[in-house]
Write a protein that holds these residues in place. Structure first.
Motif, PDB file in Angstrom:
ATOM      1  N   ALA A 224       0.725  -1.099   0.288  1.00 21.20           N
ATOM      2  CA  ALA A 224      -0.021   0.011   0.169  1.00 21.20           C
ATOM      3  C   ALA A 224       0.638   1.353   0.118  1.00 21.20           C
ATOM      4  CB  ALA A 224      -0.819   0.246   1.144  1.00 21.20           C
ATOM      5  N   GLU A 225       1.886   1.137   1.395  1.00 19.87           N
ATOM      6  CA  GLU A 225       2.993   2.630   0.643  1.00 19.87           C
ATOM      7  C   GLU A 225       3.551   2.748  -1.266  1.00 19.87           C
ATOM      8  OE1 GLU A 225       6.244   4.145   2.995  1.00 19.87           O
ATOM      9  OE2 GLU A 225       6.736   2.371   3.267  1.00 19.87           O
ATOM     10  N   GLY A 226       3.862   1.770  -1.159  1.00 20.15           N
ATOM     11  CA  GLY A 226       4.376   1.613  -2.582  1.00 20.15           C
ATOM     12  C   GLY A 226       3.205   1.775  -3.711  1.00 20.15           C
ATOM     13  N   LEU A 227       1.958   1.866  -3.453  1.00 18.38           N
ATOM     14  CA  LEU A 227       0.851   2.467  -4.315  1.00 18.38           C
ATOM     15  C   LEU A 227       0.896   3.669  -3.723  1.00 18.38           C
ATOM     16  CD1 LEU A 227      -1.097  -0.722  -4.232  1.00 18.38           C
ATOM     17  CD2 LEU A 227       0.021   0.225  -5.654  1.00 18.38           C
ATOM     18  N   LEU A 228       0.851   4.072  -2.888  1.00 18.04           N
ATOM     19  CA  LEU A 228       0.779   5.846  -2.900  1.00 18.04           C
ATOM     20  C   LEU A 228       2.326   6.052  -2.853  1.00 18.04           C
ATOM     21  CD1 LEU A 228      -0.988   5.440   0.837  1.00 18.04           C
ATOM     22  CD2 LEU A 228      -2.162   6.736  -0.757  1.00 18.04           C
ATOM     23  N   ARG A 229       2.472   6.043  -3.224  1.00 16.20           N
ATOM     24  CA  ARG A 229       4.229   6.652  -3.107  1.00 16.20           C
ATOM     25  C   ARG A 229       4.029   6.851  -5.091  1.00 16.20           C
ATOM     26  NH1 ARG A 229       9.330   6.603  -0.035  1.00 16.20           N
ATOM     27  NH2 ARG A 229       8.770   6.679   2.299  1.00 16.20           N
ATOM     28  N   ALA A 230       2.997   5.900  -5.120  1.00 12.81           N
ATOM     29  CA  ALA A 230       3.592   5.930  -7.266  1.00 12.81           C
ATOM     30  C   ALA A 230       1.506   7.135  -7.327  1.00 12.81           C
ATOM     31  CB  ALA A 230       3.210   4.351  -7.665  1.00 12.81           C
ATOM     32  N   VAL A 231       0.934   7.137  -6.731  1.00 12.70           N
ATOM     33  CA  VAL A 231      -0.066   7.860  -6.856  1.00 12.70           C
ATOM     34  C   VAL A 231       0.196   9.516  -6.155  1.00 12.70           C
ATOM     35  CG1 VAL A 231      -1.810   8.472  -5.821  1.00 12.70           C
ATOM     36  CG2 VAL A 231      -2.193   6.597  -6.918  1.00 12.70           C
ATOM     37  N   ASP A 232       1.204   9.615  -5.522  1.00 11.10           N
ATOM     38  CA  ASP A 232       1.283  10.973  -5.183  1.00 11.10           C
ATOM     39  C   ASP A 232       3.148  11.325  -6.186  1.00 11.10           C
ATOM     40  OD1 ASP A 232      -0.028  10.791  -3.160  1.00 11.10           O
ATOM     41  OD2 ASP A 232       1.427  10.316  -1.061  1.00 11.10           O
ATOM     42  N   GLY A 233       3.683  10.730  -6.753  1.00 11.77           N
ATOM     43  CA  GLY A 233       4.540  10.727  -7.645  1.00 11.77           C
ATOM     44  C   GLY A 233       3.796  11.216  -9.250  1.00 11.77           C
ATOM     45  N   PHE A 234       2.774  10.423  -9.371  1.00 12.47           N
ATOM     46  CA  PHE A 234       2.242  10.137 -10.768  1.00 12.47           C
ATOM     47  C   PHE A 234       2.060  12.473 -11.128  1.00 12.47           C
ATOM     48  CE2 PHE A 234      -0.864   9.517 -14.226  1.00 12.47           C
ATOM     49  CZ  PHE A 234      -0.127   9.294 -15.035  1.00 12.47           C
ATOM     50  N   ASP A 235       1.958  12.419 -12.154  1.00 14.04           N
ATOM     51  CA  ASP A 235       1.737  13.941 -12.593  1.00 14.04           C
ATOM     52  C   ASP A 235       0.113  13.755 -13.085  1.00 14.04           C
ATOM     53  OD1 ASP A 235       1.600  16.884 -13.132  1.00 14.04           O
ATOM     54  OD2 ASP A 235       3.131  17.026 -15.047  1.00 14.04           O
ATOM     55  N   PHE A 236      -0.483  13.914 -12.702  1.00 11.44           N
ATOM     56  CA  PHE A 236      -1.640  13.725 -13.455  1.00 11.44           C
ATOM     57  C   PHE A 236      -2.466  15.408 -14.044  1.00 11.44           C
ATOM     58  CE2 PHE A 236      -2.474  11.318  -9.320  1.00 11.44           C
ATOM     59  CZ  PHE A 236      -2.776  10.189 -10.225  1.00 11.44           C
ATOM     60  N   LYS A 237      -2.168  16.299 -14.084  1.00  9.47           N
ATOM     61  CA  LYS A 237      -2.034  17.597 -14.965  1.00  9.47           C
ATOM     62  C   LYS A 237      -1.404  17.447 -16.411  1.00  9.47           C
ATOM     63  CE  LYS A 237      -1.637  22.000 -14.338  1.00  9.47           C
ATOM     64  NZ  LYS A 237      -0.810  23.439 -13.739  1.00  9.47           N
ATOM     65  N   ALA A 238      -0.103  17.084 -16.031  1.00  8.10           N
ATOM     66  CA  ALA A 238       0.049  15.903 -16.968  1.00  8.10           C
ATOM     67  C   ALA A 238      -0.697  15.380 -18.478  1.00  8.10           C
ATOM     68  CB  ALA A 238       1.529  16.079 -17.774  1.00  8.10           C
ATOM     69  N   LEU A 239      -0.910  14.285 -17.227  1.00  7.96           N
ATOM     70  CA  LEU A 239      -1.798  13.029 -18.297  1.00  7.96           C
ATOM     71  C   LEU A 239      -3.764  14.429 -18.567  1.00  7.96           C
ATOM     72  CD1 LEU A 239      -2.384  10.584 -19.024  1.00  7.96           C
ATOM     73  CD2 LEU A 239      -3.310  10.206 -16.671  1.00  7.96           C
ATOM     74  N   LEU A 240      -3.900  15.170 -17.928  1.00  8.37           N
ATOM     75  CA  LEU A 240      -4.801  15.828 -18.323  1.00  8.37           C
ATOM     76  C   LEU A 240      -4.548  15.981 -20.003  1.00  8.37           C
ATOM     77  CD1 LEU A 240      -8.251  15.522 -16.814  1.00  8.37           C
ATOM     78  CD2 LEU A 240      -7.716  17.088 -15.542  1.00  8.37           C
ATOM     79  N   SER A 241      -4.112  17.170 -19.408  1.00 14.94           N
ATOM     80  CA  SER A 241      -3.253  18.134 -20.838  1.00 14.94           C
ATOM     81  C   SER A 241      -4.020  17.133 -21.649  1.00 14.94           C
ATOM     82  CB  SER A 241      -2.467  18.884 -20.091  1.00 14.94           C
ATOM     83  OG  SER A 241      -1.252  18.586 -20.209  1.00 14.94           O
ATOM     84  N   ALA A 242      -2.716  16.836 -21.369  1.00 10.50           N
ATOM     85  CA  ALA A 242      -2.779  15.599 -22.636  1.00 10.50           C
ATOM     86  C   ALA A 242      -3.570  14.588 -23.380  1.00 10.50           C
ATOM     87  CB  ALA A 242      -1.350  14.011 -22.510  1.00 10.50           C
ATOM     88  N   VAL A 243      -4.723  13.799 -22.897  1.00  7.79           N
ATOM     89  CA  VAL A 243      -6.004  13.774 -22.891  1.00  7.79           C
ATOM     90  C   VAL A 243      -6.834  14.863 -23.196  1.00  7.79           C
ATOM     91  CG1 VAL A 243      -8.425  12.737 -22.460  1.00  7.79           C
ATOM     92  CG2 VAL A 243      -5.778  11.678 -21.493  1.00  7.79           C
ATOM     93  N   LEU A 244      -7.009  16.209 -22.910  1.00  7.54           N
ATOM     94  CA  LEU A 244      -7.930  16.826 -23.350  1.00  7.54           C
ATOM     95  C   LEU A 244      -7.293  17.818 -24.401  1.00  7.54           C
ATOM     96  CD1 LEU A 244      -8.982  17.945 -20.320  1.00  7.54           C
ATOM     97  CD2 LEU A 244     -10.529  16.891 -21.366  1.00  7.54           C
ATOM     98  N   THR A 245      -6.433  17.968 -24.635  1.00 10.07           N
ATOM     99  CA  THR A 245      -5.148  18.359 -26.096  1.00 10.07           C
ATOM    100  C   THR A 245      -5.479  17.427 -27.237  1.00 10.07           C
ATOM    101  OG1 THR A 245      -3.113  17.797 -25.756  1.00 10.07           O
ATOM    102  CG2 THR A 245      -3.845  19.951 -25.042  1.00 10.07           C
ATOM    103  N   LYS A 246      -5.989  18.452 -28.423  1.00 15.60           N
ATOM    104  CA  LYS A 246      -5.774  18.077 -29.733  1.00 15.60           C
ATOM    105  C   LYS A 246      -4.728  16.936 -30.451  1.00 15.60           C
ATOM    106  CE  LYS A 246      -9.299  19.133 -33.464  1.00 15.60           C
ATOM    107  NZ  LYS A 246      -9.236  20.006 -34.387  1.00 15.60           N
ATOM    108  N   GLY A 247      -5.077  15.927 -30.637  1.00 14.40           N
ATOM    109  CA  GLY A 247      -4.502  14.490 -30.792  1.00 14.40           C
ATOM    110  C   GLY A 247      -3.502  14.064 -29.497  1.00 14.40           C
ATOM    111  N   GLY A 248      -3.754  14.235 -28.271  1.00 11.80           N
ATOM    112  CA  GLY A 248      -2.967  13.743 -27.522  1.00 11.80           C
ATOM    113  C   GLY A 248      -1.889  13.743 -26.611  1.00 11.80           C
ATOM    114  N   ARG A 249      -1.597  15.118 -27.887  1.00  9.61           N
ATOM    115  CA  ARG A 249       0.149  15.527 -26.819  1.00  9.61           C
ATOM    116  C   ARG A 249      -0.318  16.544 -26.198  1.00  9.61           C
ATOM    117  NH1 ARG A 249       2.916  15.696 -33.218  1.00  9.61           N
ATOM    118  NH2 ARG A 249       2.099  13.583 -33.813  1.00  9.61           N
ATOM    119  N   PRO A 250       0.663  17.388 -25.175  1.00  7.27           N
ATOM    120  CA  PRO A 250       0.498  18.293 -24.453  1.00  7.27           C
ATOM    121  C   PRO A 250       1.021  19.751 -24.758  1.00  7.27           C
ATOM    122  CG  PRO A 250       2.127  16.352 -23.470  1.00  7.27           C
ATOM    123  CD  PRO A 250       1.669  16.315 -24.416  1.00  7.27           C
TER     124      PRO A 250
END
Length: 106
Positions: free
Chosen positions: A80-106
């Motif tokens: 569980a600690e490993g999963l929490l660290r992975a979630v804390d270190g993941f850049d959700f803002k970059a993923l969201l911007s990549a999904v929302l922009t045209k062509g899937g690129r930030p």
């Protein structure tokens, strides 16, 4: 005062799993109180639900239920600690911007 042996066995597993998590938290504390609470909860959950299958798989007597529960809780807390660290270190803002922009690129 007499207690149902099945309830006592389940309580023993839950307490052993919690204490396994407390030992792990003592050796490597979490960053916040919220994270500590989530880790201990996941520790108890993992220990409670995995102890009996482990006991059956290894064909251990019921006398070892506390030790198996503590080790299962300790292992669950590490996962569980490993999963929490992975979630804390993941850049959700970059993923969201990549999904929302045209062509899937930030």
């Amino acid at each position: 005062m007499t207690f149902d042996p099945e309830i006592v066995a389940h309580a023993k597993v839950a307490v052993a799993a919690a204490l396994g998590g407390v030992v792990r938290m003592f050796l490597r504390p979490a960053k916040s109180l919220r994270q500590s609470a989530l880790l201990i909860l996941s520790c108890v959950t993992c220990g409670f639900y995995s102890t009996w299958p482990i006991m059956d798989w290894l064909n251990l007597p019921v006398d070892y239920v506390g030790a198996v529960g503590a080790l299962a809780g300790l292992a669950g807390l590490s996962v569980a600690e490993g999963l929490l660290r992975a979630v804390d270190g993941f850049d959700f803002k970059a993923l969201l911007s990549a999904v929302l922009t045209k062509g899937g690129r930030p």
